[in-house]
Design a protein around this motif. Structure first.
Motif, mmCIF file in Angstrom:
data_model
loop_
_atom_site.group_PDB
_atom_site.id
_atom_site.type_symbol
_atom_site.label_atom_id
_atom_site.label_comp_id
_atom_site.label_asym_id
_atom_site.label_seq_id
_atom_site.Cartn_x
_atom_site.Cartn_y
_atom_site.Cartn_z
ATOM 1 N N ALA A 79 -2.864 2.457 5.316
ATOM 2 C CA ALA A 79 -3.535 1.336 5.983
ATOM 3 C C ALA A 79 -3.818 0.204 4.998
ATOM 4 O O ALA A 79 -3.698 -0.978 5.342
ATOM 5 C CB ALA A 79 -4.836 1.813 6.635
ATOM 6 N N VAL A 80 -4.190 0.559 3.761
ATOM 7 C CA VAL A 80 -4.408 -0.464 2.735
ATOM 8 C C VAL A 80 -3.094 -1.173 2.414
ATOM 9 O O VAL A 80 -3.021 -2.401 2.345
ATOM 10 C CB VAL A 80 -5.010 0.160 1.458
ATOM 11 C CG1 VAL A 80 -5.118 -0.892 0.345
ATOM 12 C CG2 VAL A 80 -6.377 0.764 1.745
ATOM 13 N N ALA A 81 -2.034 -0.402 2.226
ATOM 14 C CA ALA A 81 -0.733 -0.971 1.883
ATOM 15 C C ALA A 81 -0.241 -1.955 2.936
ATOM 16 O O ALA A 81 0.420 -2.950 2.617
ATOM 17 C CB ALA A 81 0.290 0.136 1.680
ATOM 18 N N ARG A 82 -0.551 -1.683 4.202
ATOM 19 C CA ARG A 82 -0.056 -2.512 5.299
ATOM 20 C C ARG A 82 -0.982 -3.693 5.626
ATOM 21 O O ARG A 82 -0.685 -4.483 6.521
ATOM 22 C CB ARG A 82 0.129 -1.658 6.561
ATOM 23 C CG ARG A 82 1.027 -0.440 6.365
ATOM 24 C CD ARG A 82 2.466 -0.825 6.049
ATOM 25 N NE ARG A 82 3.279 0.360 5.799
ATOM 26 C CZ ARG A 82 3.894 0.633 4.650
ATOM 27 N NH1 ARG A 82 3.803 -0.226 3.637
ATOM 28 N NH2 ARG A 82 4.617 1.728 4.505
ATOM 29 N N LEU A 106 6.218 10.021 0.868
ATOM 30 C CA LEU A 106 5.181 9.104 1.314
ATOM 31 C C LEU A 106 5.750 7.926 2.110
ATOM 32 O O LEU A 106 6.882 7.498 1.867
ATOM 33 C CB LEU A 106 4.407 8.573 0.101
ATOM 34 C CG LEU A 106 3.680 9.637 -0.723
ATOM 35 C CD1 LEU A 106 3.182 9.045 -2.032
ATOM 36 C CD2 LEU A 106 2.520 10.235 0.072
ATOM 37 N N PRO A 107 4.950 7.363 3.026
ATOM 38 C CA PRO A 107 5.382 6.188 3.786
ATOM 39 C C PRO A 107 5.178 4.884 3.023
ATOM 40 O O PRO A 107 5.250 3.802 3.612
ATOM 41 C CB PRO A 107 4.495 6.245 5.034
ATOM 42 C CG PRO A 107 3.234 6.893 4.557
ATOM 43 C CD PRO A 107 3.664 7.896 3.519
ATOM 44 N N TYR A 108 4.884 4.962 1.761
ATOM 45 C CA TYR A 108 4.693 3.791 0.903
ATOM 46 C C TYR A 108 5.097 4.175 -0.515
ATOM 47 O O TYR A 108 5.218 5.364 -0.846
ATOM 48 C CB TYR A 108 3.233 3.316 0.928
ATOM 49 C CG TYR A 108 2.236 4.427 0.674
ATOM 50 C CD1 TYR A 108 1.983 4.908 -0.612
ATOM 51 C CD2 TYR A 108 1.550 5.034 1.731
ATOM 52 C CE1 TYR A 108 1.090 5.941 -0.840
ATOM 53 C CE2 TYR A 108 0.662 6.065 1.517
ATOM 54 C CZ TYR A 108 0.427 6.513 0.225
ATOM 55 O OH TYR A 108 -0.445 7.538 0.004
ATOM 56 N N THR A 110 3.996 4.422 -4.285
ATOM 57 C CA THR A 110 2.705 4.582 -4.961
ATOM 58 C C THR A 110 2.375 3.423 -5.888
ATOM 59 O O THR A 110 1.208 3.064 -6.049
ATOM 60 C CB THR A 110 2.691 5.907 -5.749
ATOM 61 O OG1 THR A 110 2.976 6.977 -4.845
ATOM 62 C CG2 THR A 110 1.353 6.148 -6.416
ATOM 63 N N LEU A 111 3.372 2.819 -6.492
ATOM 64 C CA LEU A 111 3.154 1.714 -7.423
ATOM 65 C C LEU A 111 3.492 0.363 -6.803
ATOM 66 O O LEU A 111 2.696 -0.562 -6.832
ATOM 67 C CB LEU A 111 3.977 1.921 -8.695
ATOM 68 C CG LEU A 111 3.648 3.165 -9.524
ATOM 69 C CD1 LEU A 111 4.664 3.343 -10.638
ATOM 70 C CD2 LEU A 111 2.238 3.066 -10.101
ATOM 71 N N ARG A 112 4.657 0.242 -6.212
ATOM 72 C CA ARG A 112 5.167 -1.060 -5.790
ATOM 73 C C ARG A 112 4.379 -1.665 -4.636
ATOM 74 O O ARG A 112 4.283 -2.893 -4.510
ATOM 75 C CB ARG A 112 6.633 -0.920 -5.390
ATOM 76 C CG ARG A 112 7.354 -2.250 -5.156
ATOM 77 C CD ARG A 112 8.829 -2.062 -4.895
ATOM 78 N NE ARG A 112 9.084 -1.202 -3.740
ATOM 79 C CZ ARG A 112 9.673 -0.012 -3.803
ATOM 80 N NH1 ARG A 112 10.070 0.461 -4.978
ATOM 81 N NH2 ARG A 112 9.874 0.711 -2.713
ATOM 82 N N ASP A 113 3.781 -0.843 -3.777
ATOM 83 C CA ASP A 113 3.124 -1.349 -2.576
ATOM 84 C C ASP A 113 1.643 -1.666 -2.755
ATOM 85 O O ASP A 113 0.935 -1.907 -1.768
ATOM 86 C CB ASP A 113 3.297 -0.355 -1.426
ATOM 87 C CG ASP A 113 4.728 -0.323 -0.903
ATOM 88 O OD1 ASP A 113 5.475 -1.291 -1.161
ATOM 89 O OD2 ASP A 113 5.106 0.668 -0.254
ATOM 90 N N PHE A 114 1.169 -1.682 -4.014
ATOM 91 C CA PHE A 114 -0.260 -1.901 -4.239
ATOM 92 C C PHE A 114 -0.514 -2.826 -5.419
ATOM 93 O O PHE A 114 0.279 -2.904 -6.357
ATOM 94 C CB PHE A 114 -0.967 -0.559 -4.497
ATOM 95 C CG PHE A 114 -0.843 0.401 -3.354
ATOM 96 C CD1 PHE A 114 -1.733 0.344 -2.285
ATOM 97 C CD2 PHE A 114 0.183 1.328 -3.303
ATOM 98 C CE1 PHE A 114 -1.596 1.206 -1.206
ATOM 99 C CE2 PHE A 114 0.326 2.194 -2.232
ATOM 100 C CZ PHE A 114 -0.572 2.132 -1.181
ATOM 101 N N SER A 115 -1.642 -3.512 -5.334
ATOM 102 C CA SER A 115 -2.231 -4.189 -6.487
ATOM 103 C C SER A 115 -3.308 -3.256 -7.036
ATOM 104 O O SER A 115 -4.031 -2.614 -6.266
ATOM 105 C CB SER A 115 -2.861 -5.522 -6.073
ATOM 106 O OG SER A 115 -1.895 -6.405 -5.554
#
Length: 318
Positions: A79-82, A106-108, A110-115
């Motif tokens: 939810a955070v990633a989206r 995972l549906p995201y 772990t590194l690329r989809d977050f700040s």
């Protein structure tokens, strides 16, 4: 006024708002929610709620905490990633964030989809056993496990499961995993000797250690735990061994650099308040802050460390 005319007049204001956000000046302009992808009552949840009050005062905006548990934190983290990358949605996750990459497809990313904003806490594990278990030290545990292959350990997933796996790999001992849904389910069996050892969190195990129901063989941090100063670390016997639970603040990828810098500065300021530090100490957790670059690098290192341990143990992402 015609719709086209209103749109033409609104466009410059919208452009100015976007520029202000990119420069950090427009943040925050509405409530900032903190998503905790775990059930209420854990260290991550408590940290989020402790931080929320000073952040709300600093920003002049409400900072609601939203628990979105499920799938070992995957549901809330996704939810955070989206969410929109504007700083108004944050996540407070644990070491489970990098560890989950060893367990799940995972549906995201772990590194690329977050700040990555800042680390928040670090909490060591404690190697504990029931009173009837013969070894009293890590050296005695290693010798016992070599003579008696198949020493059982209670694991609840995440680093609580992988820490004894890594310990077995580094000591050349064969430990047998006994799964439990949570610490409270494992504790009666540990007390009764139906399972030999557990690498549990200090806050979960401390009441039983204090009462004498458990004995503490060692803690797993880089230094001795303030709550158990007389208990040595595993690293004092097994050089280089370290395994901790920890927390961090994340946000969606693509956050404007000024917004990320403001989030880091404000979250660090909130965490370093004396009352916040003291509240965490009562939980058995140490406040640890970082730059965005430091926590991203630490997350990468944890992914490599626990991913390798899982692969060597034959654990494949499902």
């Amino acid at each position: 006024m015609p719709i086209a005319r209103r749109a033409a007049l609104a466009a410059p204001a919208l452009l100015l708002a976007r520029r202000a956000l990119a420069q950090g000046g427009g943040f925050p302009n509405r409530p900032v929610r903190i998503v905790v992808p775990y059930t209420p009552g854990g260290v991550s949840d408590i940290t989020a709620r402790i931080m929320a009050e000073p952040l709300a005062a600093l920003w002049g905006q409400p900072v609601p905490v939203e628990n979105r548990p499920g799938a070992d934190g995957v549901i809330g983290t996704e939810a955070v990633a989206r969410s929109a990358p504007d700083g108004h949605t944050l996540g407070l996750v644990s070491v489970g964030h990098p560890v989950n990459a060893a367990y799940y497809k995972l549906p995201y990313d772990t590194l690329r989809d977050f700040s990555f904003v800042t680390q928040t806490t670090s909490t060591p594990l404690v190697v504990c056993a029931g009173k009837g278990f013969a070894p009293n030290t890590i050296a005695e545990l290693i010798a016992h496990a070599k003579k008696n292959p198949g020493v059982t350990f209670a694991g609840t997933g995440g680093v609580v499961r992988l820490a004894p796996v890594l310990f077995g790999q580094q000591t050349g001992t064969e430990l047998s995993y006994v799964p439990y849904r949570g610490s409270t389910q494992a504790h009666p069996d540990l007390m009764a000797g139906r399972v030999d050892i557990m690498f549990d969190t200090v806050p979960a195990a401390l009441p039983h250690i204090t009462s004498g129901a458990f004995k503490a063989l060692a803690t797993t941090g880089a230094k001795r735990a303030p709550q158990l100063p007389e208990v040595p670390t595993v690293g004092e016997t097994l050089r280089g061994f370290e395994a901790s639970t920890w927390g961090m603040v994340i946000a969606p990828a693509g956050l404007p650099a000024p917004v990320l810098a403001k989030l880091n500065a404000d979250c660090v300021a909130a965490l370093k308040r004396p009352e916040v530090v003291e509240k965490h100490r009562t939980l058995g957790a140490e406040v640890v802050t970082s730059t965005p670059e430091e926590i991203r690098a630490f997350t990468e290192a944890e992914m490599r460390k626990w991913g390798e341990a899982a692969r060597k143990a034959g654990i494949e992402p499902q």
